[in-house]
Design an enzyme around this catalytic site. Structure first.
Site, PDB file in Angstrom:
ATOM      1  N   ASP A  30      -5.400   4.813 -18.078  1.00 37.87           N
ATOM      2  CA  ASP A  30      -4.087   4.644 -18.712  1.00 37.87           C
ATOM      3  C   ASP A  30      -3.992   5.398 -20.042  1.00 37.87           C
ATOM      4  O   ASP A  30      -3.606   4.813 -21.075  1.00 37.87           O
ATOM      5  CB  ASP A  30      -3.819   3.154 -18.977  1.00 37.87           C
ATOM      6  CG  ASP A  30      -4.010   2.284 -17.742  1.00 37.87           C
ATOM      7  OD1 ASP A  30      -3.704   2.753 -16.629  1.00 37.87           O
ATOM      8  OD2 ASP A  30      -4.455   1.129 -17.896  1.00 37.87           O
ATOM      9  N   GLU A 236       5.668   1.374 -12.618  1.00 39.44           N
ATOM     10  CA  GLU A 236       4.999   1.006 -13.884  1.00 39.44           C
ATOM     11  C   GLU A 236       4.666   2.268 -14.659  1.00 39.44           C
ATOM     12  O   GLU A 236       4.952   3.379 -14.228  1.00 39.44           O
ATOM     13  CB  GLU A 236       3.730   0.184 -13.612  1.00 39.44           C
ATOM     14  CG  GLU A 236       2.652   0.958 -12.863  1.00 39.44           C
ATOM     15  CD  GLU A 236       1.419   0.121 -12.517  1.00 39.44           C
ATOM     16  OE1 GLU A 236       1.375  -1.089 -12.832  1.00 39.44           O
ATOM     17  OE2 GLU A 236       0.496   0.683 -11.909  1.00 39.44           O
TER      18      GLU A 236
HETATM   19  O1  FUB Z   1      -4.826  -0.685 -16.244  1.00 37.38           O
HETATM   20  C1  FUB Z   1      -4.129  -1.790 -15.749  1.00 37.38           C
HETATM   21  C2  FUB Z   1      -2.857  -1.360 -15.114  1.00 37.38           C
HETATM   22  O2  FUB Z   1      -3.113  -0.441 -14.065  1.00 37.38           O
HETATM   23  C3  FUB Z   1      -1.911  -0.609 -16.027  1.00 37.38           C
HETATM   24  O3  FUB Z   1      -1.259  -1.419 -16.944  1.00 37.38           O
HETATM   25  C4  FUB Z   1      -1.047   0.010 -14.996  1.00 37.38           C
HETATM   26  O4  FUB Z   1      -0.176   0.992 -15.473  1.00 37.38           O
HETATM   27  C5  FUB Z   1      -2.076   0.531 -14.017  1.00 37.38           C
HETATM   28  O5  FUB Z   1      -2.606   1.760 -14.433  1.00 37.38           O
END
Ligand code: FUB
Length: 337
Positions: A30, A236
């Site tokens: 991320d 997301e």
């Molecule tokens: O790293 C945890 C979660 O996985 C992140 O918040 C999302 O965007 C995905 O990458």
């Protein structure tokens, strides 16, 4: 272990080029990248093996702290600046320190991070430091009115905005008009997809200065993308940047595993869908940021190649990003060859 590299996938990738991770001594994911004082700083999640089985809730992403990485310039070795913030030091947070971001204002640095409270709900907190590498001192409470995950902060002519939100494990599907209801799920396939939320930050960078609004992504005809359009709908990992006077909103499509983008003339949208930036990487999740350094643009992303496909043990990478003359982003194949 689901999502591990299977024989056929491993064989297909064997003939391709796999970019090296920026660091290999720990798992990082991320990546939110910024240039502060002429140096590249990356704010990643710090992945660990917590022994929790894979599920759609993302419980296996059980991260506990953040490290900041930095580079002199693209291609230079990355420095790990050590632990910048640990969950045990955040009074309101119980677990799961997911994707963070950072911002700088008036010589102070702000680390924004999602974490679960003891009752299992995600909120977003802020911690403040005097250096881009921390240490960061957390506020005692999360940002009032914040929810879900994946904060990203854009400074737009001196005004800072935070976009955030992620569905399923990130809980965004439980919210309508900023209110939580456990009965809510992702909308029906023909209904408009959920969008990330955006809020202007207060002058002290520690609160929302307004109620979050939803960002709408529309197709070329101006119709909101439907929730059933899994190849293009928002899932997301929002990232906002500006290029050629336009706002670019890029994001993960989640269960179709792509990074896509949409553009707008106004930071509040509507954003018109433009296309894919990054095809699927090894591992379930895909998450990115985009940052300019010395007049060139870079994509920061992660994959699970170093862990041989363990989806919650990821590594951050970077690649140069190019625009065409009309401002369209040229798609990147993470495994060319
Ligand atoms: O790293 C945890 C979660 O996985 C992140 O918040 C999302 O965007 C995905 O990458």
């Amino acid at each position: 272990m689901p999502h591990q590299l299977q024989g056929e996938q491993a064989a297909a990738l064997a003939a391709r080029e796999i970019a090296p991770p920026l660091v290999t001594h720990l798992y990082t994911a991320d990546p939110s990248a910024h240039v502060f004082d002429g140096r590249i700083y990356i704010y990643p999640s710090h992945d660990i093996e917590a022994g929790i089985a894979f599920n759609d809730n993302g419980d296996h992403f059980a991260m506990e702290d953040y490290h900041v990485l930095s580079l002199d310039h693209p291609g230079a070795p990355a420095t790990d600046h050590g632990v910048a913030l640990h969950v045990r030091d955040v009074p309101w947070a119980a677990r799961q320190m997911w994707a963070p971001d950072a911002a700088c204002k008036d010589g102070k640095y702000y680390l924004y991070f999602p974490a679960k409270r003891a009752d299992g709900l995600f909120q977003i907190g802020v911690a403040v430091g005097d250096s881009p590498t921390g240490p960061f001192v957390p506020e005692a409470q999360p940002i009032a009115g914040s929810y879900s995950i994946d904060p990203c902060v854009l400074a737009d002519d001196g005004v800072h905005y935070m976009a955030f939100g992620g569905i399923w494990g990130g809980q965004l599907q439980k919210y309508r008009d900023n209110a939580y209801d456990a009965a809510h799920e992702e909308p029906l396939d023909h209904e408009p997809a959920l969008g990330p939320r955006i809020a202007r930050l207060s002058d002290d960078m520690k609160q929302f200065a307004e109620a979050p609004r939803e960002l709408v992504i529309v197709d070329q005809q101006g119709r909101p993308l439907p929730a059933g359009d899994h190849a293009r709908r928002y899932f997301e990992g929002p990232w906002l940047h500006k290029y050629g006077g336009k706002y670019y909103l890029s994001y993960s499509t989640g269960d179709t595993h792509c990074i896509c983008y949409a553009t707008a003339d106004d930071i509040h949208g509507p954003y018109t869908y433009q296309g894919r930036i990054l095809s699927p990487v090894i591992g379930w999740t895909t998450h990115h940021s985009i940052c300019e350094f010395d007049g060139r643009w870079y994509l920061f992303y992660h994959d699970s190649s170093l862990s041989q496909g363990v989806t919650h043990l990821r590594s951050v990478k970077m690649a140069e990003l190019h625009y065409d003359a009309d401002g369209a982003i040229l798609p990147i194949d993470p495994y060319p060859g």
